[in-house]
Every structure is written in C-alpha cells, then in structure tokens.
Design a protein around this motif. Structure first.
Motif, PDB file in Angstrom:
ATOM      1  N   ASN A  70       3.787  -3.825   5.858  1.00  0.00           N
ATOM      2  CA  ASN A  70       3.716  -2.853   4.766  1.00  0.00           C
ATOM      3  C   ASN A  70       4.195  -3.465   3.458  1.00  0.00           C
ATOM      4  O   ASN A  70       3.568  -3.313   2.418  1.00  0.00           O
ATOM      5  CB  ASN A  70       4.594  -1.640   5.092  1.00  0.00           C
ATOM      6  CG  ASN A  70       3.783  -0.453   5.546  1.00  0.00           C
ATOM      7  OD1 ASN A  70       2.587  -0.552   5.714  1.00  0.00           O
ATOM      8  ND2 ASN A  70       4.435   0.668   5.743  1.00  0.00           N
ATOM      9  N   SER A  74       1.754  -4.211   0.370  1.00  0.00           N
ATOM     10  CA  SER A  74       2.020  -3.463  -0.853  1.00  0.00           C
ATOM     11  C   SER A  74       2.181  -4.416  -2.035  1.00  0.00           C
ATOM     12  O   SER A  74       1.744  -4.123  -3.153  1.00  0.00           O
ATOM     13  CB  SER A  74       3.261  -2.626  -0.637  1.00  0.00           C
ATOM     14  OG  SER A  74       3.643  -2.036  -1.828  1.00  0.00           O
ATOM     15  N   ARG A  77      -1.325  -5.493  -2.968  1.00  0.00           N
ATOM     16  CA  ARG A  77      -2.363  -4.458  -2.960  1.00  0.00           C
ATOM     17  C   ARG A  77      -3.305  -4.534  -4.144  1.00  0.00           C
ATOM     18  O   ARG A  77      -4.456  -4.123  -4.054  1.00  0.00           O
ATOM     19  CB  ARG A  77      -1.744  -3.075  -2.838  1.00  0.00           C
ATOM     20  CG  ARG A  77      -1.017  -2.569  -4.081  1.00  0.00           C
ATOM     21  CD  ARG A  77      -0.356  -1.248  -3.770  1.00  0.00           C
ATOM     22  NE  ARG A  77       0.226  -0.643  -4.935  1.00  0.00           N
ATOM     23  CZ  ARG A  77       1.411  -0.966  -5.451  1.00  0.00           C
ATOM     24  NH1 ARG A  77       2.129  -1.911  -4.895  1.00  0.00           N
ATOM     25  NH2 ARG A  77       1.869  -0.356  -6.516  1.00  0.00           N
ATOM     26  N   ALA A 136       0.676   1.797   2.412  1.00  0.00           N
ATOM     27  CA  ALA A 136       1.027   0.585   1.656  1.00  0.00           C
ATOM     28  C   ALA A 136       0.005   0.245   0.584  1.00  0.00           C
ATOM     29  O   ALA A 136       0.357  -0.360  -0.426  1.00  0.00           O
ATOM     30  CB  ALA A 136       1.184  -0.594   2.608  1.00  0.00           C
ATOM     31  N   ASN A 139       1.237   2.516  -2.542  1.00  0.00           N
ATOM     32  CA  ASN A 139       2.618   2.755  -2.954  1.00  0.00           C
ATOM     33  C   ASN A 139       3.349   1.451  -3.243  1.00  0.00           C
ATOM     34  O   ASN A 139       2.897   0.369  -2.866  1.00  0.00           O
ATOM     35  CB  ASN A 139       3.358   3.523  -1.857  1.00  0.00           C
ATOM     36  CG  ASN A 139       2.963   4.977  -1.837  1.00  0.00           C
ATOM     37  OD1 ASN A 139       3.423   5.766  -2.635  1.00  0.00           O
ATOM     38  ND2 ASN A 139       2.052   5.303  -0.948  1.00  0.00           N
ATOM     39  N   ASP A 140       4.538   1.601  -3.920  1.00  0.00           N
ATOM     40  CA  ASP A 140       5.245   0.388  -4.289  1.00  0.00           C
ATOM     41  C   ASP A 140       5.960  -0.236  -3.083  1.00  0.00           C
ATOM     42  O   ASP A 140       6.158   0.429  -2.077  1.00  0.00           O
ATOM     43  CB  ASP A 140       6.231   0.697  -5.429  1.00  0.00           C
ATOM     44  CG  ASP A 140       7.246   1.718  -5.017  1.00  0.00           C
ATOM     45  OD1 ASP A 140       8.208   1.339  -4.346  1.00  0.00           O
ATOM     46  OD2 ASP A 140       7.057   2.907  -5.336  1.00  0.00           O
ATOM     47  N   SER A 144       7.061   1.377   0.635  1.00  0.00           N
ATOM     48  CA  SER A 144       6.203   1.007   1.753  1.00  0.00           C
ATOM     49  C   SER A 144       7.029   0.406   2.873  1.00  0.00           C
ATOM     50  O   SER A 144       6.808   0.688   4.050  1.00  0.00           O
ATOM     51  CB  SER A 144       5.168  -0.009   1.322  1.00  0.00           C
ATOM     52  OG  SER A 144       4.444   0.481   0.258  1.00  0.00           O
TER      53      SER A 144
END
Lengths: 233, 202
Positions: A70, A74, A77, A136, A139-140, A144
């Motif tokens: 995650n 993240s 991403r 993930a 989100n930051d 995550s």
C-alpha cells in the motif's frame, strides 16, 4: 471510498494520528473485516489454519505485505499509467512477497516448508490487490500504510480465531501446548494423561472442510452481533 | 496412461477448489448463477491450460541452473510467474475478442478477474513442487481447470436452489455458501482413497 477522498481534501493540515487514522486502523477489525465482510483472502485463511503457529506466521507475513505494498503503490500512484496498473501492482506485490518468502526461509525453514505454496499465494491474496485498487491508488502514503496494516490485522485476528479453534478441538493443543486428550505415551502409562482427558481430539477439525464450518459459524456470530452486516439480498 | 492418470488426479482427487480451497474469492463471488459460473469456469480451464506449460518452460529454460543464464534464478519465480499470468490473461482476452466475439461477451468480464485467482498461480506453484515434465504439466493444467469448472458449476447449481430455503438471516448469502462448500469438500475427500492407476488398468 468517495467520502474518504473528500475528507483527505478537507483537512489541509496533515494530522499524524488523528481520529480518521484511528478509524482506518480499527475499522477492518470489525465493521469492514476483510474476511467476514469483504470476503477476501479466503484461500489462505482456510489452508494455513490447522496450527496456530502457522496462522500467526501467515498473519504477520500478510500484514507486512499489505502495509508496504500500500505504501509503495501510494508513493508511485501518480507515476503508474492506468492501463498497466494491474501489472505494476502485481510486480510490487510479487517483489515484497519474494522478500518475505526469502526472509522466512532464512529465519525458520521448517515453517517455510510447512506453509509450502501459501506464502507464494499471498501475491494473489485478494486483500492485497483489493486494498491497492480501492485505497492506495487514491490516498496519501501514510494513510494507505495504516489502512494496509489495519486490514492485515483484521485478517490476522480471524485467522488466529479459526486456527485456535481448529487446533484446540482437532489436536487438543494450542500453540503446540497439549491441553486436552490423552498424552503422547498414554498406551504405556495410563496415568500420564493430560489434565482434561475426557475430551478426545476430533481429527475432522484438522481437515480442510472444518475450516469452512468454523468460518461459517464465525460469520454467523459476527452478523448476529453486528446486525447491520446481514445479507438482505 | 500416465497422462490420463494425472488428468483424473488433478481434476477429482486433488481438486484445486474443493481439496486445496484455491480460488475461493471468485468461487464464492461468482457462483450465484450457473450461467456466469460456467463462463468463469471455462475461462479458468483456458488460462490454466496455457499458463502452466508456459511457466514450466520459463522455469526450466530461464530460471534453472542449466538454463539460458546458467545460474540459479529461482528467487525470481514469483515475479515472472505472475507477470506471465497477467500478460497471458491480457493476450487471451485480446485473441478471444478478435476470434470469437460471442465467447468474448460470455467470458469478457471474468478474464481480468482470473489474474488474481489463486488457483492459477497455485497451479503453477504446485507444478513446480510436483516436478512434472512438459506434457504432464499441460495435462495437469487442463485437469486442474476442469476440476475447478466442475466445482464452481456444482456450487452455483446448489446456491440457485438454496435461495428458496429458509436460512437464518445472519447465515444468508456468505455463511451458507461456506457450509455448502465444506460439505462438498467432505464429499470430494471420499475420492482421496481412489488410486487412478488402478482405474486406467495399469
């Protein structure tokens, strides 16, 4: 998912461990449990729960893999194009699982042998993939990571409950300590029986189908207690 | 004879779904109607039959010590296997779309799901631990896929009927599906005593 996205936009001041972070960590333990509610990661939950020690190892491995995949996803991403995100996510997960698998081989080789293919199958554990897709990618990193650890814990708790029941009823032991049933040398010395000798361990509990029944009972109890989870369809 | 043996064994005695409980996520999620279940089952046969032999070739000619690179690269297994599965699924999806649009519309939605079906990766990992040769691994893939197909169609048929039963509310849906799967697993355990070598008259 939509409301967590807007929430993240609303608080501009980054909170290190506020209410929302606590919710991320604790929600998967009950209301949003990966196994009993989201029905993800069932395969390994059934196969590794014959012994509590096996379940514990698996729970730790999965928690680490979910948490860190995650975190890494993240962080990346914004760089991953959406057409190839599936393969990119799988490569991240597979790398982490390789690390976990090699570490386990080095630290506890008998345990690695006992878990056999199921360490490798963490790659296709739907919990990992599901969290990457659902959380993930949007989100930051810190949140995550917490979400990953929370889901890993939710998975681990159910795994340990199933494993404890199966080992207790199937082998009369827990974490390898004998509690129920005749001791190992009861044929030679009938006095050398363990304290609760009235219960004879039932071998069915060690076999695969019993994991299904135990899990069904856990879901039954969980939904009786938390009635908003009942399937109305 | 040996190959028939492996087919029967992987389809019935060591059924991926009901003896090892692999691919349970999609097994439970997509078994609400027989039609969709058989679509997913066919796709699994297809993908298992293709990816296991390919992974065998990769393991023997790229990763093993006497392979192309001449060193033991088996630690890369997980990464390469999952990459092969993901790209094969993508490829199969494109080919099916071109060749048979009818089959594509039946399988289409399930193909991406298959990448994360543990039965596929599990099949490849079992293929390694059983030390099969190439033709055996092909038969093992097809047999495993066929067994998984049978299992998911069977549970879908049962779940279609159980909708009319009066199941306690908290058990509805997921809970009762687990119990059915448990019973089916117990039924399949009865097959464990069968020796396929005797069946094919060896």
């Amino acid at each position: 998912m939509a409301d967590s996205k807007t929430n993240a936009k609303l608080d501009l001041k980054p909170v290190f461990f506020g209410k929302k972070e606590k919710k991320l960590l604790l929600d998967p333990l009950n209301d949003n449990n990966p196994i009993t509610v989201q029905v993800l990661g069932i395969c390994s939950a059934l196969a590794v729960t014959t012994l509590t020690t096996k379940a514990l190892t698996m729970a730790v491995a999965v928690t680490l893999v979910v948490g860190f995949s995650n975190l890494i996803t993240s962080l990346l991403r914004k760089l991953i194009p959406s057409e190839v995100r599936m393969i990119a996510q799988l490569i991240i997960i597979a790398t982490l699982v390789t690390v976990v698998s090699l570490t386990l081989q080095a630290v506890n080789y008998p345990m690695y042998k006992e878990l056999s293919v199921f360490i490798g199958l963490i790659i296709t554990n739907c919990i990992v993939m599901g969290r990457l897709e659902a959380f993930a990618m949007a989100n930051d990193p810190w949140r995550s990571f917490l979400d990953g650890i929370g889901n890993g814990l939710g998975y681990g708790v159910i795994l340990l409950i199933i494993a404890a029941l199966r080992e207790l009823l199937g082998k009369g032991a827990i974490f390898g300590f004998k509690l129920f049933g005749p001791g190992p040398d009861f044929l030679v010395d009938t006095q050398a029986i363990s304290m609760l000798h009235w219960y004879t361990p039932n071998n069915l509990m060690v076999l695969f189908p019993s994991a299904m029944f135990v899990l069904a009972v856990i879901i039954w109890l969980h939904r009786t207690w938390n009635s908003k989870l009942v399937d109305v369809s | 004879m040996e190959l028939i043996n492996i087919f029967l064994k992987s389809a019935f005695i060591e059924n991926l779904a009901l003896s090892y409980f692999l691919g349970m996520c999609s097994f439970l999620a997509v078994s609400k109607s027989v039609k969709t279940a058989s679509g997913l089952g066919l796709a699994v046969i297809f993908v298992l039959g293709i990816t296991i032999p390919i992974n065998w070739l990769i393991d023997h000619y790229l990763l093993s010590e006497n392979g192309l690179f001449g060193m033991d690269l088996t630690f890369l297994r997980f990464i390469l296997f999952i990459a092969v599965i993901a790209s094969m699924v993508q490829l199969v999806e494109m080919v099916v779309e071109k060749v048979s649009p009818a089959l594509y519309s039946a399988l289409g939605i399930f193909l991406p799901l298959i990448t994360v079906n543990c039965a596929i990766l599990g099949g490849s990992l079992f293929m390694i631990s059983k030390e099969l040769n190439f033709s055996e691994s092909l038969v093992f893939g097809l047999g495993g896929g066929f067994g998984w197909f049978l299992a998911i169609v069977a549970i879908a048929a049962i779940r279609e009927k159980i909708r009319y039963s009066n199941v306690p509310a908290p058990l509805r849906g997921l809970g009762i599906a687990f119990i059915i799967t448990g019973f089916m697993g117990m039924a399949f355990m009865a097959l464990m005593g069968i020796d396929p070598a005797a069946l094919v008259g060896k």
